[in-house]
Design a protein around this motif. Structure first.
Motif, PDB file in Angstrom:
ATOM      1  N   ASP A 122       0.834  -1.205   0.000  1.00  0.00           N
ATOM      2  CA  ASP A 122       0.000   0.000   0.000  1.00  0.00           C
ATOM      3  C   ASP A 122       0.870   1.256   0.000  1.00  0.00           C
ATOM      4  O   ASP A 122       0.513   2.263  -0.629  1.00  0.00           O
ATOM      5  CB  ASP A 122      -0.930  -0.006   1.219  1.00  0.00           C
ATOM      6  CG  ASP A 122      -1.970  -1.108   1.164  1.00  0.00           C
ATOM      7  OD1 ASP A 122      -2.231  -1.626   0.059  1.00  0.00           O
ATOM      8  OD2 ASP A 122      -2.515  -1.468   2.223  1.00  0.00           O
ATOM      9  N   GLU A 123       1.990   1.215   0.699  1.00  0.00           N
ATOM     10  CA  GLU A 123       2.892   2.363   0.742  1.00  0.00           C
ATOM     11  C   GLU A 123       3.481   2.639  -0.640  1.00  0.00           C
ATOM     12  O   GLU A 123       3.568   3.800  -1.078  1.00  0.00           O
ATOM     13  CB  GLU A 123       4.016   2.104   1.743  1.00  0.00           C
ATOM     14  CG  GLU A 123       5.142   3.130   1.730  1.00  0.00           C
ATOM     15  CD  GLU A 123       4.702   4.539   2.087  1.00  0.00           C
ATOM     16  OE1 GLU A 123       5.458   5.483   1.786  1.00  0.00           O
ATOM     17  OE2 GLU A 123       3.601   4.705   2.652  1.00  0.00           O
ATOM     18  N   GLN A 124       3.878   1.576  -1.352  1.00  0.00           N
ATOM     19  CA  GLN A 124       4.405   1.765  -2.707  1.00  0.00           C
ATOM     20  C   GLN A 124       3.337   2.346  -3.627  1.00  0.00           C
ATOM     21  O   GLN A 124       3.634   3.197  -4.475  1.00  0.00           O
ATOM     22  CB  GLN A 124       4.909   0.437  -3.263  1.00  0.00           C
ATOM     23  CG  GLN A 124       6.223  -0.039  -2.639  1.00  0.00           C
ATOM     24  CD  GLN A 124       6.578  -1.449  -3.054  1.00  0.00           C
ATOM     25  OE1 GLN A 124       5.753  -2.364  -2.948  1.00  0.00           O
ATOM     26  NE2 GLN A 124       7.793  -1.644  -3.529  1.00  0.00           N
ATOM     27  N   ARG A 125       2.111   1.892  -3.468  1.00  0.00           N
ATOM     28  CA  ARG A 125       1.026   2.421  -4.301  1.00  0.00           C
ATOM     29  C   ARG A 125       0.763   3.891  -3.981  1.00  0.00           C
ATOM     30  O   ARG A 125       0.431   4.681  -4.866  1.00  0.00           O
ATOM     31  CB  ARG A 125      -0.238   1.585  -4.104  1.00  0.00           C
ATOM     32  CG  ARG A 125      -0.096   0.179  -4.661  1.00  0.00           C
ATOM     33  CD  ARG A 125      -1.405  -0.591  -4.664  1.00  0.00           C
ATOM     34  NE  ARG A 125      -1.197  -1.877  -5.306  1.00  0.00           N
ATOM     35  CZ  ARG A 125      -1.167  -2.066  -6.633  1.00  0.00           C
ATOM     36  NH1 ARG A 125      -1.359  -1.031  -7.438  1.00  0.00           N
ATOM     37  NH2 ARG A 125      -0.948  -3.256  -7.143  1.00  0.00           N
ATOM     38  N   ARG A 126       0.904   4.246  -2.721  1.00  0.00           N
ATOM     39  CA  ARG A 126       0.652   5.636  -2.332  1.00  0.00           C
ATOM     40  C   ARG A 126       1.737   6.568  -2.863  1.00  0.00           C
ATOM     41  O   ARG A 126       1.445   7.639  -3.411  1.00  0.00           O
ATOM     42  CB  ARG A 126       0.584   5.733  -0.809  1.00  0.00           C
ATOM     43  CG  ARG A 126       0.238   7.136  -0.297  1.00  0.00           C
ATOM     44  CD  ARG A 126       0.491   7.263   1.188  1.00  0.00           C
ATOM     45  NE  ARG A 126       1.911   7.112   1.497  1.00  0.00           N
ATOM     46  CZ  ARG A 126       2.828   8.070   1.289  1.00  0.00           C
ATOM     47  NH1 ARG A 126       2.474   9.225   0.738  1.00  0.00           N
ATOM     48  NH2 ARG A 126       4.087   7.859   1.599  1.00  0.00           N
ATOM     49  N   ARG A 127       2.995   6.164  -2.744  1.00  0.00           N
ATOM     50  CA  ARG A 127       4.102   7.045  -3.101  1.00  0.00           C
ATOM     51  C   ARG A 127       4.551   6.917  -4.545  1.00  0.00           C
ATOM     52  O   ARG A 127       5.195   7.815  -5.091  1.00  0.00           O
ATOM     53  CB  ARG A 127       5.301   6.791  -2.187  1.00  0.00           C
ATOM     54  CG  ARG A 127       5.911   5.396  -2.305  1.00  0.00           C
ATOM     55  CD  ARG A 127       7.246   5.324  -1.567  1.00  0.00           C
ATOM     56  NE  ARG A 127       7.773   3.977  -1.427  1.00  0.00           N
ATOM     57  CZ  ARG A 127       8.365   3.289  -2.392  1.00  0.00           C
ATOM     58  NH1 ARG A 127       8.466   3.804  -3.606  1.00  0.00           N
ATOM     59  NH2 ARG A 127       8.837   2.071  -2.166  1.00  0.00           N
ATOM     60  N   GLU A 265       5.508  11.900  -7.453  1.00  0.00           N
ATOM     61  CA  GLU A 265       4.422  11.237  -6.733  1.00  0.00           C
ATOM     62  C   GLU A 265       3.300  10.942  -7.719  1.00  0.00           C
ATOM     63  O   GLU A 265       3.366  11.345  -8.889  1.00  0.00           O
ATOM     64  CB  GLU A 265       3.900  12.126  -5.604  1.00  0.00           C
ATOM     65  CG  GLU A 265       3.361  13.450  -6.092  1.00  0.00           C
ATOM     66  CD  GLU A 265       2.952  14.391  -4.982  1.00  0.00           C
ATOM     67  OE1 GLU A 265       2.320  15.422  -5.286  1.00  0.00           O
ATOM     68  OE2 GLU A 265       3.238  14.101  -3.812  1.00  0.00           O
ATOM     69  N   GLN A 266       2.272  10.219  -7.268  1.00  0.00           N
ATOM     70  CA  GLN A 266       1.143   9.938  -8.144  1.00  0.00           C
ATOM     71  C   GLN A 266       0.489  11.234  -8.590  1.00  0.00           C
ATOM     72  O   GLN A 266       0.093  12.059  -7.766  1.00  0.00           O
ATOM     73  CB  GLN A 266       0.106   9.063  -7.428  1.00  0.00           C
ATOM     74  CG  GLN A 266      -1.117   8.764  -8.275  1.00  0.00           C
ATOM     75  CD  GLN A 266      -2.107   7.853  -7.599  1.00  0.00           C
ATOM     76  OE1 GLN A 266      -2.220   6.687  -7.911  1.00  0.00           O
ATOM     77  NE2 GLN A 266      -2.842   8.400  -6.632  1.00  0.00           N
ATOM     78  N   ALA A 271      -4.122   9.163 -10.866  1.00  0.00           N
ATOM     79  CA  ALA A 271      -5.097   8.875  -9.808  1.00  0.00           C
ATOM     80  C   ALA A 271      -6.496   8.697 -10.388  1.00  0.00           C
ATOM     81  O   ALA A 271      -7.241   7.790  -9.986  1.00  0.00           O
ATOM     82  CB  ALA A 271      -5.095   9.998  -8.773  1.00  0.00           C
TER      83      ALA A 271
END
Length: 296
Positions: A122-127, A265-266, A271
């Protein structure tokens, strides 16, 4: 994790493959990786159509009809019982004597695995993901056409290993001409203004089912979508960049070879595409695993 093999569904620990299977010995076979999202198998018809083309390309006769294969996938997913899962449908050349000759195998092998998959946290997906450019190259299509999802993923495995050893999350693979083909097991996209670009299949990438879905969604929200050759410079100059795949979903890239991509970042378009891709998967196709009471 559940596995369909030899006409029955068993726990993965109880599923066995003959050590003389040419899929194991020589990578002689094909597969499809599908996702169960919100109780639905995403675009199963397209996956099965691609499997048929791959089988024809390597001279392999599928042991079941497309309808029967669909039933196997759905039955195994139901047995697994989770509304979010990964499916691996595998067809091998079959069991045969030692030696690479495919004609020595009497009949193809078939099995289907359904279980959890978590390529990224989840952290990789967020950052977003940090990528490196792999030293391993994608072969030319006249040597090995990457549009066939064969069981030989050694190049992808070595690229992923190189990325992890260099402290990155994944790797970009170039072809012999220095054009970007794809990531280790995912398609890649760059965004410049309102133009979304992805490498063509002729540059060594798989024609991904999720790649096609994102292209469809992007056009629906007014983006111009191009299939064109990309170099590393296209990523360094991009406003946003991301990966797509059955295992990866849609996930942003934040750096390449230690250089920040876009805002690092995303981005807002990534998004939005991520959310719309999820919404499409949640509503398209028949629901094979209804939500329990209290779920939505």
């Amino acid at each position: 994790m559940k596995t369909w093999i030899d006409g029955r569904i068993v726990d993965a620990a109880d599923a066995t493959v003959n050590v003389a299977d040419h899929g194991l010995l020589y990578g002689d076979g094909i597969f499809e990786g599908l996702r169960v999202i919100a109780g639905r198998v995403f675009r199963i018809e397209r996956h099965l159509a691609r499997l048929q083309v791959g089988a024809k390309a390597i001279g392999l006769e599928l042991p079941r009809s497309p309808d029967a294969l669909r039933e196997i996938v759905e039955e195994t997913a139901r047995a697994h019982g989770e509304r979010e899962a990964y499916v691996r449908l595998v067809v091998t050349r079959g069991v045969g004597p030692l030696g690479v000759d495919p004609t020595t195998c009497e009949r193809p092998g078939l099995f289907c695995i359904v279980g959890a998959i978590r390529l990224f946290s989840d952290e990789q997906r967020r950052r977003g993901l940090d990528l490196i450019t792999s030293s391993h190259r994608r072969p030319n299509a006249d040597a090995l056409d990457m549009r066939v999802k064969s069981l030989n993923y050694l190049g992808s495995a070595l690229a992923k290993l190189e990325a992890r050893q260099r402290g990155a999350d994944d790797a970009l693979l170039l072809n012999a001409r220095g054009h970007v083909a794809e990531a280790s097991v995912a398609n890649v996209f760059t965004l410049h203004g309102d133009v979304l670009s992805t490498p063509p299949a002729t540059d060594g990438c798989l024609e991904g089912i999720n790649r096609a879905a994102v292209m469809q969604i992007a056009r629906s929200i007014g983006l111009e979508v191009r299939e064109r050759s990309l170099g590393r410079l296209d990523f360094f100059g991009a406003d946003e960049a991301f990966l797509t795949g059955s295992g990866a979903g849609v996930i942003a890239m934040r750096s390449l070879d230690g250089r920040t991509l876009g805002a690092g970042e995303q981005g807002p378009v990534t998004a939005r595409l991520t959310a719309l891709h999820r919404r499409l998967a949640e509503t398209e196709g028949s629901e094979i695993l209804p939500a329990s009471k209290g779920q939505s």
